[in-house]
Scaffold this motif. Structure first.
Motif, PDB file in Angstrom:
ATOM      1  N   HIS A   8       0.876  -1.171   0.000  1.00 52.69           N
ATOM      2  CA  HIS A   8       0.000   0.000   0.000  1.00 52.69           C
ATOM      3  C   HIS A   8       0.911   1.217   0.000  1.00 52.69           C
ATOM      4  O   HIS A   8       1.671   1.423   0.940  1.00 52.69           O
ATOM      5  N   ALA A   9       0.888   1.972  -1.104  1.00 55.52           N
ATOM      6  CA  ALA A   9       1.783   3.122  -1.214  1.00 55.52           C
ATOM      7  C   ALA A   9       0.968   4.347  -1.580  1.00 55.52           C
ATOM      8  O   ALA A   9       0.875   4.723  -2.740  1.00 55.52           O
ATOM      9  N   ALA A  10       0.368   4.958  -0.594  1.00 57.82           N
ATOM     10  CA  ALA A  10      -0.490   6.114  -0.854  1.00 57.82           C
ATOM     11  C   ALA A  10       0.303   7.404  -0.714  1.00 57.82           C
ATOM     12  O   ALA A  10       1.365   7.430  -0.091  1.00 57.82           O
ATOM     13  N   VAL A  11      -0.211   8.446  -1.320  1.00 56.15           N
ATOM     14  CA  VAL A  11       0.362   9.777  -1.130  1.00 56.15           C
ATOM     15  C   VAL A  11      -0.759  10.709  -0.697  1.00 56.15           C
ATOM     16  O   VAL A  11      -1.831  10.714  -1.291  1.00 56.15           O
ATOM     17  N   VAL A  12      -0.517  11.469   0.353  1.00 54.99           N
ATOM     18  CA  VAL A  12      -1.486  12.471   0.802  1.00 54.99           C
ATOM     19  C   VAL A  12      -0.749  13.800   0.919  1.00 54.99           C
ATOM     20  O   VAL A  12       0.326  13.868   1.502  1.00 54.99           O
ATOM     21  N   GLU A  13      -1.310  14.835   0.322  1.00 54.10           N
ATOM     22  CA  GLU A  13      -0.700  16.167   0.440  1.00 54.10           C
ATOM     23  C   GLU A  13      -1.740  17.144   0.947  1.00 54.10           C
ATOM     24  O   GLU A  13      -2.857  17.180   0.457  1.00 54.10           O
ATOM     25  N   LEU A  14      -1.368  17.924   1.931  1.00 48.46           N
ATOM     26  CA  LEU A  14      -2.282  18.917   2.489  1.00 48.46           C
ATOM     27  C   LEU A  14      -1.674  20.302   2.331  1.00 48.46           C
ATOM     28  O   LEU A  14      -0.473  20.468   2.508  1.00 48.46           O
ATOM     29  N   VAL A  15      -2.510  21.268   2.005  1.00 46.54           N
ATOM     30  CA  VAL A  15      -2.053  22.660   1.957  1.00 46.54           C
ATOM     31  C   VAL A  15      -3.043  23.505   2.753  1.00 46.54           C
ATOM     32  O   VAL A  15      -4.250  23.414   2.528  1.00 46.54           O
ATOM     33  N   ALA A  16      -2.546  24.293   3.689  1.00 44.31           N
ATOM     34  CA  ALA A  16      -3.424  25.166   4.470  1.00 44.31           C
ATOM     35  C   ALA A  16      -3.024  26.614   4.229  1.00 44.31           C
ATOM     36  O   ALA A  16      -1.866  26.978   4.414  1.00 44.31           O
ATOM     37  N   MET A  17      -3.980  27.436   3.792  1.00 40.63           N
ATOM     38  CA  MET A  17      -3.723  28.852   3.555  1.00 40.63           C
ATOM     39  C   MET A  17      -4.096  29.664   4.810  1.00 40.63           C
ATOM     40  O   MET A  17      -4.393  29.082   5.839  1.00 40.63           O
ATOM     41  N   ASP A  18      -4.113  30.993   4.685  1.00 40.60           N
ATOM     42  CA  ASP A  18      -4.320  31.857   5.854  1.00 40.60           C
ATOM     43  C   ASP A  18      -5.480  31.380   6.731  1.00 40.60           C
ATOM     44  O   ASP A  18      -6.585  31.150   6.229  1.00 40.60           O
ATOM     45  N   ASP A  19      -5.245  31.247   7.998  1.00 36.62           N
ATOM     46  CA  ASP A  19      -6.253  30.929   9.004  1.00 36.62           C
ATOM     47  C   ASP A  19      -6.978  29.606   8.787  1.00 36.62           C
ATOM     48  O   ASP A  19      -7.977  29.334   9.449  1.00 36.62           O
TER      49      ASP A  19
END
Lengths: 239, 424, 256
Positions: A8-19
């Motif tokens: 199982h080779a998953a990729v998760v990417e998160l990006v959080a902008m202002d607030d």
């Protein structure tokens, strides 16, 4: 089929902008293989998060009980001023499982904060490792990190390892790391049994107490599930 | 073909490694040719590069040295703590024993590697390239032996490095310290010098059952010098190896300790202080192996980093399955005095026994503004207030040195460094 | 009917650091229902070992002898089975359980015991009501239920917590192992009242203590003096007062 290994080779990417604020919770209970270590999932996961905006927040919470081998290091790149990264982890290994997990907290922006709470429980012939990086770059004045890694060993054929990397390039930062290793004491077990708890329930109670700081970060319905999972994963590990 | 990329700076030694004889030395050369000298791609050298060794080939030191300069270094050390002058001392200059500066001890037996070369058993040239380099090139060293039940008292081992303009050289002393059962010794190793050179000592230590060795090492190398020392200590049952390292002067310093608790109820302390400024790099690396039950290990390392200095701490505590009832504690703390200073720390626990109490901690921070303000509000000038707080930060750790003279020497050298830092 | 608790010829040893040490050397003791018995004796006489052996701690090896508890072979039972059968040990040094909430621990224990006794389990609301009332009676701070079991408790708080557990688990036989040590007079009274509230024709207690003071509140039925692993002397409540005034030495030399 069950004797073979699956990847199982998953990729998760998160990006959080202002607030913005993201809470990403995982309870992982893939097939760990049998008692002799035959079969099971190789769980090699890439998870990374970027706190781009000011006061943004990314919080990773994970409960890892399954898989033959887990390699997983969810990261936070703390770029936005005052952004916050959190990593709360429980990893339980039993029989022949191996879990090597941790996080990377890269402090780039001013007044960024990170908290790492990692609890590992090893039983049987398994190995559990916390491996993590906290880096404070020159511009991250006012950065703060607190890391707490605790390991619990059940039985004398398992291993528990702690490998933190701390790199600090800013004098106006504060980094703190603490780690402990212990076992469930005979005193604790006996005390619980004297009050009427079975040995397995006593272990479950003590392990859940050991993991409390992480479990309380999970959403309610997950937390109940996770508590049961911990106990099931450790079945037959004592006595 | 030796390439700097794969073999690190091994090419600096090419000509000296040719035509070496003797089984141990040849094996070491073979190990070097396989692994090279470490680059930062090697995990144990992730934070410390050997670039400071420079580009020029490093030759063996000249047979003659500047006697006046050597005497000056000796006098300087003794003047910093005059109680040391009355102690027996073994003085080496550029890696060779200097009988005219030494005062041989009475209670302990001393022989020299140059006369009877013995490589000892604990060192691992296969695993540690700098030890392999030492094994290949070692010329001299002190072999100190204390008989069973004998208190050897205190002994100073002074290694003087004297850089010579226009000459790049290295020396690789091979020391051994053997304490038979219930023996005692306080060994104060001072590594002092001036200018540029590469000092690469290996010390092989055996502490017998019930024996106790206090081992204080001061790195006061020349300003352009590189000092990379490796210590192996094997401790038998109820033996105590109590080690303290002080890193103060030198371009690049590394003090590496491999301590092995080989029998029950043994204890090791691997403590240290680094006080660095300018563009210095100081590295304290240790591997403490609990290979028997009921042993104790303690480690406290404190770093004070100014200017562009970089401090490195790598401390591994390995608890083998047999080592039940292990009690291990490790703490690394750093104080950053300048915006350009850096600390890299890797405290590591590797545990295979369940009935253990092991903990480690690490902190990084600056001087406390409130404390600084409090002192200044009471009329203490800022520079002095900073100095007071730095001394307070280091005080407890220095207190771990049992030998009063050695502790006083460490404090004197730190005060000197602090004064130099403030005036710079 | 057989005795409530019948200990006969009990021998037990501990394996400490590879050396076997005989601690109990033929303890004979019977306690009828409804009585409070006291064991006194110098340090190292085996009093705490006796309480651990009765509660089933497996560090101790019973080499011979028997213990009948309400017609059952106590020594054949697991610690939790003994608890379910009504045996409660108030520990001399209560154990800390980091991260385990006191209320949660109590409820888990009570329901485990109730389950084993064939009683209905308590839901969270009913339990909390019961626990709060009991805590109030023992003048315990309300937040003690929320804190982790014994973690950061003062000596007095730990002992009160033991009494709270005893009150809620409703044992038929309680062993108090120096529960009075290090307590002030008020706390001492709380402990004694905790035991007195449980007193009934079906409840007995074995109290291990050094002090007469606790006995002023408890009014015991029998006093036993233990030395070198055996009961060397038994008598009425007056024996405790005599020991308090004269010490053990006289009794020990007479027994020798």
């Amino acid at each position: 089929m069950r004797d073979e290994n699956q990847l199982h080779a998953a990729v998760v990417e998160l990006v959080a902008m202002d607030d913005a604020s993201i809470k990403y919770s995982t309870v992982q209970n893939w097939y760990p293989g049998d008692e002799e270590g035959r079969g099971g999932i190789y769980n090699f996961v890439t998870k990374r998060g970027a706190c781009r905006g000011a006061r943004s927040k990314i919080s990773w919470t994970q409960v890892e009980t399954g898989s033959a081998i887990t390699w997983k290091y969810p990261s936070c790149i703390l770029q936005g001023e005052g952004s916050v990264g959190e990593f709360y982890s429980v990893a339980v290994t039993n029989n022949c499982q191996q879990a090597d997990t941790g996080t990377k907290m890269i402090h780039l922006g001013r007044n960024t904060r990170s908290t790492i709470i990692a609890k590992t429980i090893s039983a049987g012939r398994s190995d559990s490792t916390y491996r993590g990086l906290v880096r404070v770059q020159p511009k991250a004045s006012g950065a703060r990190n607190f890391t707490q890694c605790d390991s619990l060993l059940i039985g004398d054929r398992c291993g528990a390892h702690t490998v933190p990397y701390i790199e600090c390039r800013n004098m106006a930062a504060r980094v703190e790391h603490e780690a402990t290793t212990s076992k469930i004491s005979e005193d604790q077990l006996f005390y619980c049994r004297q009050r009427g708890l079975s040995e397995e329930d006593a272990v479950g109670l003590i392990v859940n107490g050991f993991c409390r700081d992480v479990l309380k970060e999970l959403p309610m319905e997950f937390a109940v599930e996770a508590q049961k999972l911990l106990q099931i994963s450790l079945e037959g590990s004592v006595g | 073909m030796i390439s700097p990329d794969r073999n690190g700076p091994l090419n600096l030694f090419t000509s000296r490694l040719e035509g070496i004889t003797g089984a141990e030395r040849q094996q070491a050369v073979a190990a070097l040719q396989r692994a090279g000298l470490p680059t930062r791609r090697v995990e144990a050298w992730k934070y410390t590069a050997l670039r400071a060794l420079g580009q020029s080939s490093l030759s063996a030191p000249a047979a003659l040295y500047d006697a006046k300069a050597a005497r000056a270094v000796l006098d300087d050390v003794l003047s910093a703590q005059d109680s040391l002058a009355s102690l027996p001392r073994l003085v080496f200059v550029n890696g060779r024993h200097a009988p005219e500066l030494s005062v041989l001890p009475k209670a302990v037996t001393v022989t020299f590697f140059a006369d009877t070369p013995r490589f000892g058993t604990a060192a691992a040239p296969d695993r540690d390239p700098l030890v392999a380099l030492n094994t290949a090139l070692a010329e001299d060293g002190a072999q100190i032996q204390v008989e069973a039940g004998v208190d050897g008292g205190a002994l100073v081992l002074l290694s003087i490095g004297l850089g010579v303009q226009g000459s790049a050289f290295s020396f690789h002393p091979r020391h051994a310290v053997i304490l038979a059962s219930d023996a005692r010794l306080e060994l104060i190793c001072v590594q002092a010098g001036q200018g540029a050179y590469f000092h690469n000592p290996v010390t092989d230590i055996s502490v017998g059952s019930g024996a106790a060795l206090e081992h204080v090492t001061l790195q006061l190398e020349g300003a352009e010098a590189v000092g990379l020392g490796t210590v192996y200590a094997d401790v038998a049952s109820e033996g105590v190896y109590d080690s303290f390292a002080l890193g103060v002067d030198g371009l690049l310093l590394r003090h590496e300790v491999h301590a092995r608790l080989g029998a029950s109820r043994a204890a090791v302390h691997v403590n240290g202080v680094q006080r660095l400024g300018g563009s210095q790099v100081g590295d304290m690396t240790s591997v403490i192996t609990h290979a028997a039950p009921d042993c104790i290990s303690r480690q406290t390392v404190r770093n004070v980093l100014d200017g562009h200095a970089r401090g490195v701490f790598q401390g591994k505590v390995l608890v083998e399955q047999i080592a039940q009832k292990t009690d291990g504690y490790q703490m690394n703390q750093a104080l950053l005095l300048s915006p350009d200073a850096e600390i890299d720390a890797k405290p590591e626990l590797e545990i295979y026994a369940d009935d253990v109490r092991c903990s480690h901690g690490a902190t990084v921070g600056a001087l406390d503004d409130e404390q600084l303000f409090y002192l200044r509000s009471r009329g203490v000038p800022e520079a002095q207030a900073r100095q007071i707080l730095i001394e307070a930060f280091l005080d407890e750790t220095l207190g771990l040195i049992s030998h009063a003279g050695a502790q006083a020497l460490c404090r004197a050298m730190l005060t000197r460094k602090g004064a130099a830092g403030e005036s710079a | 009917m057989s005795q409530f608790l019948e200990i006969s010829g009990l021998n037990a040893r501990i394996d400490a650091d590879g050396q076997e040490k005989q601690i109990l050397r033929g303890v004979d003791l019977s306690i009828p229902p409804g009585e409070v018995h006291v064991i006194m004796g110098p340090n190292g006489s085996g009093k705490s070992t006796l309480s651990y052996v009765l509660a089933g701690r497996d560090d101790y090896e019973v080499t011979s002898g028997s213990v009948q508890f309400q017609g059952q072979d106590l020594l054949a039972m697991e610690p939790e089975e003994r608890a379910a059968a009504g045996l409660f040990l108030a520990f001399q040094s209560p154990v800390e359980l980091p991260g385990v909430n006191n209320a949660n621990f109590l409820r888990t224990a009570i329901n485990a015991v109730r389950r084993a006794r064939g009683q209905e389990e308590l839901d969270a609301v009913a339990f909390l009501k019961l626990a709060r009332e009991a805590a109030k009676t023992l003048s315990m701070a309300p937040d003690m239920l929320k804190r982790n079991v014994n973690v950061g408790f003062s000596g007095g708080e730990k002992k009160r917590n033991e009494v709270l557990q005893m009150t809620l688990l409703q044992p038929t036989f309680a062993i108090l192992d120096e529960t009075d040590s290090g307590l002030d007079v008020d706390a001492l009274r709380v402990v004694a009242e905790g035991v007195n509230r449980l007193r009934a024709p079906t409840f007995s207690a074995l109290v291990i203590t050094h002090h007469q003071k606790l006995l002023d509140y408890l009014v015991p039925d029998r006093i036993h003096v233990m030395a070198k692993g055996r009961i060397i002397l038994s008598g009425g409540p007056e024996l405790a007062r005599q020991i308090d005034q004269e010490g053990y030495a006289k009794f020990l030399s007479e027994a020798a």
